[in-house]
Design a protein around this motif. Sequence first.
Motif, PDB file in Angstrom:
ATOM      1  N   TYR A 204       0.821  -1.207   0.000  1.00 36.30           N
ATOM      2  CA  TYR A 204       0.000   0.000   0.000  1.00 36.30           C
ATOM      3  C   TYR A 204       0.859   1.263   0.000  1.00 36.30           C
ATOM      4  CZ  TYR A 204      -3.398   3.519   1.319  1.00 36.30           C
ATOM      5  OH  TYR A 204      -4.170   4.648   1.332  1.00 36.30           O
ATOM      6  N   ARG A 205       1.894   1.274   0.816  1.00 28.11           N
ATOM      7  CA  ARG A 205       2.690   2.494   0.951  1.00 28.11           C
ATOM      8  C   ARG A 205       3.412   2.880  -0.334  1.00 28.11           C
ATOM      9  NH1 ARG A 205       6.917   1.993   4.526  1.00 28.11           N
ATOM     10  NH2 ARG A 205       6.653  -0.236   4.930  1.00 28.11           N
ATOM     11  N   THR A 206       3.643   1.919  -1.222  1.00 26.52           N
ATOM     12  CA  THR A 206       4.392   2.201  -2.448  1.00 26.52           C
ATOM     13  C   THR A 206       3.495   2.367  -3.672  1.00 26.52           C
ATOM     14  OG1 THR A 206       4.740  -0.188  -2.744  1.00 26.52           O
ATOM     15  CG2 THR A 206       6.485   1.055  -1.637  1.00 26.52           C
ATOM     16  N   LEU A 207       2.182   2.470  -3.478  1.00 28.34           N
ATOM     17  CA  LEU A 207       1.290   2.706  -4.607  1.00 28.34           C
ATOM     18  C   LEU A 207       1.632   4.014  -5.307  1.00 28.34           C
ATOM     19  CD1 LEU A 207      -2.268   1.760  -3.279  1.00 28.34           C
ATOM     20  CD2 LEU A 207      -0.785   0.401  -4.746  1.00 28.34           C
ATOM     21  N   LYS A 208       1.516   4.004  -6.640  1.00 31.88           N
ATOM     22  CA  LYS A 208       1.757   5.206  -7.434  1.00 31.88           C
ATOM     23  C   LYS A 208       0.551   5.449  -8.327  1.00 31.88           C
ATOM     24  CE  LYS A 208       6.736   4.296  -7.624  1.00 31.88           C
ATOM     25  NZ  LYS A 208       7.880   3.971  -8.523  1.00 31.88           N
ATOM     26  N   ASP A 209       0.020   6.664  -8.290  1.00 27.60           N
ATOM     27  CA  ASP A 209      -1.135   7.008  -9.111  1.00 27.60           C
ATOM     28  C   ASP A 209      -0.829   6.787 -10.587  1.00 27.60           C
ATOM     29  OD1 ASP A 209      -2.557   7.730  -6.883  1.00 27.60           O
ATOM     30  OD2 ASP A 209      -2.079   9.867  -7.033  1.00 27.60           O
ATOM     31  N   GLY A 210      -1.756   6.080 -11.251  1.00 24.10           N
ATOM     32  CA  GLY A 210      -1.624   5.865 -12.684  1.00 24.10           C
ATOM     33  C   GLY A 210      -0.692   4.753 -13.086  1.00 24.10           C
ATOM     34  N   ASP A 211       0.002   4.164 -12.144  1.00 22.16           N
ATOM     35  CA  ASP A 211       0.932   3.076 -12.441  1.00 22.16           C
ATOM     36  C   ASP A 211       0.164   1.766 -12.635  1.00 22.16           C
ATOM     37  OD1 ASP A 211       3.726   1.825 -12.345  1.00 22.16           O
ATOM     38  OD2 ASP A 211       2.696   0.781 -10.719  1.00 22.16           O
ATOM     39  N   GLU A 212       0.498   1.023 -13.681  1.00 21.10           N
ATOM     40  CA  GLU A 212      -0.255  -0.198 -14.012  1.00 21.10           C
ATOM     41  C   GLU A 212      -0.210  -1.224 -12.878  1.00 21.10           C
ATOM     42  OE1 GLU A 212      -0.223  -3.988 -17.132  1.00 21.10           O
ATOM     43  OE2 GLU A 212       1.348  -2.448 -17.228  1.00 21.10           O
ATOM     44  N   VAL A 213       0.974  -1.428 -12.314  1.00 23.85           N
ATOM     45  CA  VAL A 213       1.093  -2.406 -11.233  1.00 23.85           C
ATOM     46  C   VAL A 213       0.307  -1.945 -10.018  1.00 23.85           C
ATOM     47  CG1 VAL A 213       2.704  -3.466  -9.599  1.00 23.85           C
ATOM     48  CG2 VAL A 213       3.283  -3.375 -12.026  1.00 23.85           C
ATOM     49  N   SER A 214       0.403  -0.677  -9.658  1.00 20.10           N
ATOM     50  CA  SER A 214      -0.335  -0.155  -8.507  1.00 20.10           C
ATOM     51  C   SER A 214      -1.837  -0.318  -8.702  1.00 20.10           C
ATOM     52  CB  SER A 214       0.004   1.323  -8.287  1.00 20.10           C
ATOM     53  OG  SER A 214       1.359   1.485  -7.915  1.00 20.10           O
ATOM     54  N   GLU A 215      -2.318   0.003  -9.892  1.00 21.62           N
ATOM     55  CA  GLU A 215      -3.748  -0.142 -10.162  1.00 21.62           C
ATOM     56  C   GLU A 215      -4.162  -1.613 -10.103  1.00 21.62           C
ATOM     57  OE1 GLU A 215      -6.060   2.240 -10.469  1.00 21.62           O
ATOM     58  OE2 GLU A 215      -4.447   3.601  -9.924  1.00 21.62           O
ATOM     59  N   GLY A 216      -3.299  -2.498 -10.578  1.00 24.30           N
ATOM     60  CA  GLY A 216      -3.609  -3.926 -10.527  1.00 24.30           C
ATOM     61  C   GLY A 216      -3.677  -4.454  -9.113  1.00 24.30           C
ATOM     62  N   ILE A 217      -2.779  -3.973  -8.235  1.00 28.29           N
ATOM     63  CA  ILE A 217      -2.791  -4.397  -6.834  1.00 28.29           C
ATOM     64  C   ILE A 217      -4.075  -3.934  -6.161  1.00 28.29           C
ATOM     65  CG2 ILE A 217      -1.667  -4.086  -4.597  1.00 28.29           C
ATOM     66  CD1 ILE A 217       0.985  -3.777  -6.167  1.00 28.29           C
ATOM     67  N   LYS A 218      -4.427  -2.674  -6.358  1.00 26.31           N
ATOM     68  CA  LYS A 218      -5.659  -2.153  -5.760  1.00 26.31           C
ATOM     69  C   LYS A 218      -6.873  -2.935  -6.242  1.00 26.31           C
ATOM     70  CE  LYS A 218      -8.526   1.998  -5.414  1.00 26.31           C
ATOM     71  NZ  LYS A 218      -8.681   3.424  -5.813  1.00 26.31           N
ATOM     72  N   ARG A 219      -6.958  -3.167  -7.537  1.00 26.44           N
ATOM     73  CA  ARG A 219      -8.085  -3.911  -8.096  1.00 26.44           C
ATOM     74  C   ARG A 219      -8.156  -5.314  -7.507  1.00 26.44           C
ATOM     75  NH1 ARG A 219      -7.029  -2.454 -12.900  1.00 26.44           N
ATOM     76  NH2 ARG A 219      -5.789  -4.287 -13.490  1.00 26.44           N
ATOM     77  N   ASN A 220      -6.998  -5.924  -7.267  1.00 27.47           N
ATOM     78  CA  ASN A 220      -6.959  -7.269  -6.684  1.00 27.47           C
ATOM     79  C   ASN A 220      -7.758  -7.329  -5.383  1.00 27.47           C
ATOM     80  OD1 ASN A 220      -5.337 -10.041  -6.284  1.00 27.47           O
ATOM     81  ND2 ASN A 220      -5.326  -8.944  -4.350  1.00 27.47           N
ATOM     82  N   PHE A 221      -7.510  -6.379  -4.481  1.00 28.83           N
ATOM     83  CA  PHE A 221      -8.170  -6.424  -3.176  1.00 28.83           C
ATOM     84  C   PHE A 221      -9.633  -6.017  -3.252  1.00 28.83           C
ATOM     85  CE2 PHE A 221      -3.655  -6.210  -2.158  1.00 28.83           C
ATOM     86  CZ  PHE A 221      -3.556  -7.290  -1.309  1.00 28.83           C
TER      87      PHE A 221
END
Length: 486
Positions: A204-221
């Motif tokens: 969570y702490r390393t999420l980046k707005d607009g980043d594909e991996v970050s968006e994929g992690i958020k969508r996962n949960f």
Amino acid sequence: MATTASDRPTVPPAAPHVLVVPYPAQGHMIPLLDLAGLLASRGGIRLTVVATPATAPLLAPLLAAHRDGAVRELVLPFPSHPAFPAGVETARGLSPALFGALIVAFAGLRGPLGDWAGARSDGPDRVVAVLSDFFCGWTQPLVAELGVPRIVFSPSAVYGTAVLHSLFRRMPRREDDDDDESPIPFPEIPGAPAYPWRQLSLLYRTLKDGDEVSEGIKRNFLWNLESSAFVSNTFRRLEERYLRAPVADLGFRRVLAVGPLAPDADAAGNRGGETAVAAADLCAWLDKFADDGSVLYISFGSMAILHPPHAAALATALEHTGVPFVWAAGPTVIFPQGFEDRVAAAGGRGRLIRGWAPQVAALRHRAVGWFVTHCGWNSVLEACAAGVAMLAWPMTADQFVNARLLVDEAGAAVPVSWGGLSAAPAADEVARVLGAAVGGKLGGVTARVKELAEEAAAGVSEGGASWSELEVLVRELRRLGCEPME
């Protein structure tokens, strides 16, 4: 191409067929395979367990125990992804920066699994439900396509799972981007806990707005919150507070507590790969200690990389106190200069293990009385089942949440340090905690963990709370096989 075990006798074709999707990390995969074995043993269910070439060997004990065909394997090539290195298939040895990318890369199995399940939609092998790890949120849109329910498996505490999902559901931020101690509250979790920013999941702490991996992690949960239910490797007496009523941060979904899924010492075997020392050899070494509970067992898990300042503080404290110990250190830990030689010359007071150790056997030996642990959930449950009190030294992930549960609520642990990876404790403070534990000054903690061991054993025994919740799951899966497709 996918490969399946097709040369075994099959269970009756009318038995409902459940697809099991583990996440390729040892601490996630092993307990889900344990759960799959329990489901198969209850009878009347067929399971197909997904693996890739790198994780398929972990399925061998499960397949060998169910040669009647109740459990089959489905081995698929690991999907490629531009954010993830080619040739890597598991979380073992991954840098924290790549752990999130593994979640997103593994989601590439959605297409092949959809094709595989779709080809069986009209026959006796049709999938009636999917049981998948909470890092496999992508199986939620898969089940929507198949028209079947998904059950989320949590290898973590209910409390820890709720905290993790709360982050991605509410997206809280700290007031000052430079303040790692900024408190983050969790108002909808019982007790309304708060944690400093630095103790939250790195995912969570390393999420980046607009980043594909970050968006994929958020969508996962967020996908997990659309599931039919959660099944958690925990037991009711340990987490009664979080099982009493549905929790908003888990989408108000029902949670079935079916743990601990910790095996006994004989069944644990070589579950994580090559064992650096045999269980019989380690137990023979422990046999020489006449006093019960006099030995510390030390392990920071299969994935944690203990930084040199932390290792130095612990090594120095062990030498100052003279406490007998077994330290399962792993191959990458850097000890202070001369420490290994001094341990070897100390006449058998300490033992260092480089590599995978038979942890369950060690914890269940009468000589081991305390466990210095990072508070990974599998280790927590193994200690609870063995009745071994814990010295909590959380580092990252869900470990701070687990440690707070053990220290503040369960009374089964004493903290060594709350500094995590960023701050190593002073050696004299570590020595003080070790000395108090083995010196018998923390008797209330040891008594409480003995009670937890009895409660855990009762829970998984026939008629116990965890046994009964597993029965509920089995009955519901069997019933799905009798219902017509919508």
